[in-house]
Design an enzyme around this catalytic site. Structure first.
Site, PDB file in Angstrom:
ATOM      1  N   HIS A  20       0.844  -1.213   0.000  1.00 59.00           N
ATOM      2  CA  HIS A  20       0.000   0.000   0.000  1.00 59.00           C
ATOM      3  C   HIS A  20       0.871   1.252   0.000  1.00 59.00           C
ATOM      4  CE1 HIS A  20      -3.996   1.944   1.236  1.00 59.00           C
ATOM      5  NE2 HIS A  20      -3.141   2.936   1.072  1.00 59.00           N
ATOM      6  N   HIS A  22       1.213   5.018  -2.466  1.00 57.31           N
ATOM      7  CA  HIS A  22       0.702   5.822  -3.590  1.00 57.31           C
ATOM      8  C   HIS A  22       1.872   6.420  -4.358  1.00 57.31           C
ATOM      9  CE1 HIS A  22      -3.568   5.921  -2.177  1.00 57.31           C
ATOM     10  NE2 HIS A  22      -2.965   5.587  -1.055  1.00 57.31           N
ATOM     11  N   HIS A 218      -9.798   1.309   0.242  1.00 58.19           N
ATOM     12  CA  HIS A 218      -9.503   2.113   1.436  1.00 58.19           C
ATOM     13  C   HIS A 218     -10.768   2.135   2.291  1.00 58.19           C
ATOM     14  CE1 HIS A 218      -6.138   3.780  -0.878  1.00 58.19           C
ATOM     15  NE2 HIS A 218      -5.713   4.389   0.217  1.00 58.19           N
ATOM     16  N   GLU A 221     -10.293   3.691   7.607  1.00 60.77           N
ATOM     17  CA  GLU A 221      -9.076   4.449   7.910  1.00 60.77           C
ATOM     18  C   GLU A 221      -9.476   5.548   8.907  1.00 60.77           C
ATOM     19  OE1 GLU A 221      -7.349   6.437   4.539  1.00 60.77           O
ATOM     20  OE2 GLU A 221      -5.548   7.047   5.632  1.00 60.77           O
ATOM     21  N   HIS A 242      -5.868  -0.007   5.177  1.00 59.01           N
ATOM     22  CA  HIS A 242      -5.943   0.455   6.578  1.00 59.01           C
ATOM     23  C   HIS A 242      -6.863  -0.457   7.413  1.00 59.01           C
ATOM     24  CE1 HIS A 242      -3.778   4.111   5.420  1.00 59.01           C
ATOM     25  NE2 HIS A 242      -4.561   4.134   4.366  1.00 59.01           N
ATOM     26  N   ASP A 300       2.325   4.184   2.588  1.00 57.16           N
ATOM     27  CA  ASP A 300       1.189   4.983   2.111  1.00 57.16           C
ATOM     28  C   ASP A 300       1.645   6.179   1.263  1.00 57.16           C
ATOM     29  OD1 ASP A 300      -1.494   5.395   1.770  1.00 57.16           O
ATOM     30  OD2 ASP A 300      -1.879   6.216   3.764  1.00 57.16           O
TER      31      ASP A 300
HETATM   32 ZN   LIG Z   1      -3.706   4.959   0.836  1.00 56.03          ZN
END
Ligand SMILES: [Zn+2]
Length: 364
Positions: A20, A22, A218, A221, A242, A300
């Site tokens: 995970h 980005h 997602h 979270e 998450h 992340d």
């Molecule tokens: Zn994320």
């Protein structure tokens, strides 16, 4: 690949799997400055330190404040072919340096485009770079990086919760590029926008399931357990991004444990976005560990958090009692929960087990 392996100072000095992260939250500040200069774009700062001050979070805030950070630099990279390919290539180099053997990197193709995307993001003028070509450029960058740095990188395409009109196109891109490194679809953004409000996401995820495109979402979270429930039951998510707030609903959490649902946990991120209490000794990850849940450790958006994968590992070790054995266990689980085809998954597991000295291959 020895020179790319991590040094002795890192917390878990063994090959790792990251699921995970980005792409647009993992750009090097030097690259942003360099591209801005080449494109003649003026930023409020021309130093790395200045850019870090502008774009990184130094205290826990809200998800909204976090999303604001992207506005400072996304217009520099979006719409620029060379820059997009470059960030993908450099991403692989960074991960190789961190000792990552296999990574799944995600992004929204629409948020890097400036043509055939409505609205055009980041106040860009209309150009000629479509979401489709963005995927092609990222694939090229990742694949060059794989060859050069001898690790494996695959990608996940993100639907955005506040842009339901893009979702069907995202799943079509997943199908089109499935043989060129795209392994799954994701849903990211404001969790208050559910599938009742935006049925297009549901449609896209149904199409993904029908076409054999893997799914992660997602959920939980900052949002409540109901979002996790919807991700699993309606969107047929195979992994949860998450998922911390799943533990607020005991019955749901137990069902997820029974299903061996994979949680993509991002400790540093969860502190800065306000997803979890900032005191790491009270983090939901401790519960996941105690219950021997299936989870991975991930960065992340390391640029925004000014962190590396080791920051997450060292936090887990220092504040949550993680041991070398737990790090091995979670990486084996990450490999098993990866979206690689079975054969590649087996190869990855074998490489990890060799590196971890697990001669008894049935031990995990
Ligand atoms: Zn994320």
């Amino acid at each position: 690949m020895a020179e790319h392996l991590v040094s002795n100072q890192v917390t878990f000095n063994k090959p790792k799997v990251e699921l995970h992260v980005h792409l647009d939250g993992a750009i090097r500040p030097e690259t942003i400055l360099d591209v801005a200069k080449k494109r003649g774009l003026v930023l409020p700062t021309d130093t790395v330190q200045g850019l870090l001050r502008l774009c990184t979070m130094s205290r826990p805030a809200t998800l909204t404040e976090f999303l604001e950070k992207f506005k400072h630099y996304m217009h520099v990279i979006a719409g620029d072919r060379e820059a997009i390919q470059r960030i993908a290539y450099e991403f692989v180099e960074t991960k190789a340096r961190e000792g990552v053997l296999y990574v799944e990197v995600r992004y929204s193709p629409h948020l890097l485009a400036n043509n055939k995307v409505n609205p055009i993001p980041w106040n860009q003028k209309e150009g000629d770079l479509t979401p489709d070509e963005v995927v092609d450029l990222v694939n090229q960058g990742l694949s060059e990086g794989e060859k050069k740095f001898k690790i494996k990188a695959r990608s996940i395409l993100c639907c955005m919760r506040d842009r339901p009109e893009w979702s069907m196109e995202v799943v079509e891109l997943c199908k089109k590029y499935r043989n060129r490194g795209v392994v799954a679809i994701d849903l990211a953004g404001d969790e208050s926008l559910n599938c009742k409000t935006c049925p297009e996401h549901k449609k896209a995820f149904e199409e993904a399931e029908r076409s054999g495109v893997h799914r992660t979402v997602h959920a939980g979270e900052v949002g409540p357990p109901a979002v996790v429930k919807e991700a699993v039951e309606v969107l047929k998510a195979e992994r949860i991004g998450h998922g911390y707030h799943a533990i607020d609903d005991q019955a749901l959490y137990e069902r997820l444990l029974e299903k061996n649902m994979h949680f993509e946990v991002c400790p540093i991120s969860s502190k800065f976005t306000g997803a979890c209490v900032p005191d790491f000794t009270k983090h939901p990850l401790i519960r996941f560990k105690k219950d021997e849940a299936n989870y991975s450790l991930n960065t992340d958006d390391p640029f925004i958090f000014n962190s590396t994968l080791d920051t997450d590992y060292s936090t887990a070790k220092t504040y949550m009692g993680f041991t070398e054995d737990e790090f091995k266990r979670l990486n084996i689980n990450a490999a098993k929960s990866s979206f690689l085809p079975e054969k590649d998954k087996k190869d990855l597991l074998n490489r990890l087990r060799d590196a971890y000295g697990m001669n008894d291959k049935a031990s995990f």
